[in-house]
Each structure stands twice: as structure tokens, then as C-alpha cells.
Design a protein around this motif. Sequence first.
Motif, PDB file in Angstrom:
ATOM      1  N   ALA A  65       0.828  -1.205   0.000  1.00  0.00           N
ATOM      2  CA  ALA A  65       0.000   0.000   0.000  1.00  0.00           C
ATOM      3  C   ALA A  65       0.864   1.257   0.000  1.00  0.00           C
ATOM      4  N   SER A  99       1.112  -9.759  -2.207  1.00  0.00           N
ATOM      5  CA  SER A  99       0.278  -8.641  -1.787  1.00  0.00           C
ATOM      6  C   SER A  99       0.070  -7.723  -2.981  1.00  0.00           C
ATOM      7  N   ALA A 101      -1.709  -4.200  -4.009  1.00  0.00           N
ATOM      8  CA  ALA A 101      -2.307  -2.989  -3.456  1.00  0.00           C
ATOM      9  C   ALA A 101      -2.743  -2.039  -4.563  1.00  0.00           C
ATOM     10  N   SER A 115      -5.120  -3.313   0.250  1.00  0.00           N
ATOM     11  CA  SER A 115      -4.039  -4.250  -0.025  1.00  0.00           C
ATOM     12  C   SER A 115      -4.531  -5.654   0.290  1.00  0.00           C
TER      13      SER A 115
END
Length: 144
Positions: A65, A99, A101, A115
Motif C-alpha cells: 500500500a 500482496s 495494493a 491491499s
Amino acid sequence: MTLNTKFLKIKKGFSNQNFMATLGAKIKESDPGKCTIILPFHSKLTQQHGLFHGGTIAAIADNAAGFAAYSLMMENYQPLTIEFKINFLSTANGEKLISEADILKAGRSIFHARSDVFCISKTRKTLVASALVTVKATKAISEI
């Protein structure tokens, strides 16, 4: 600034994060307002049941993020997380975490991001956590 120059800025900023290097995380890609981080499994990143530790999951969610926000920031600004909420949705038992984001809303100095963290195994991609992250653009500082 070109997309290639922006990605180099993101990669340089990411490489300055010793914690991500300690975890073994790598930045996969970063487009404006987006960032993907990959983290291969290692037994040192697990909790007592051998699953990825929640703190590990949260760390890459936060960083993805932050770097998604960083990709939209003006020169001489850096990301600083000022609020973070994560929901753990499933156990993380697999070969790696990813991950992904996205910036939901970009202001001049405040960025709101989502995220999502997925665990990848041989046969599936499972959503294991989703975080909402608020990132502030702060003036770049010299290293302490």
C-alpha cells in the motif's frame, strides 16, 4: 517522470527497506497507484503451526500500500502509514504470499489504499487477508 523512471524510484525506495530484505520480500511490479510484493515461504516467517505469521502478512500488505501511494507522490515526498486495519480471512499455508495494493483515493497528501494478500500453493490462489491503509506523503528526510 516516465513510468520507467517511477518504477526505478519505487525499486530504489524498496531496496532501502532492510526489513523487507530480511523477510525475503521482492517488489514484482508497480504501476501508478498499484504495487505487488512477493514473499516466498521460509520457516522463519511462520507461527507455531507452520503457517505464515500474521505479522508477516501485515508487513507486506502495509508495504504494498505504501509503495502504491509512493508511485503517485510528488518528488521529494515519501510514504508514511498513519492508519492500518487488516482482516485475516484464511490461513496462509503455501509456497508464497503475494500482496496486491491499489490506491482507492489519492489526495495531495493523504492516500487511501486497499491491499489484498494471497497465499499461493501448487493448486490455488487463496485470499488470506485484506487491509485498508491510510498513507501520508511526508517530506523526504535525510537518513538518521
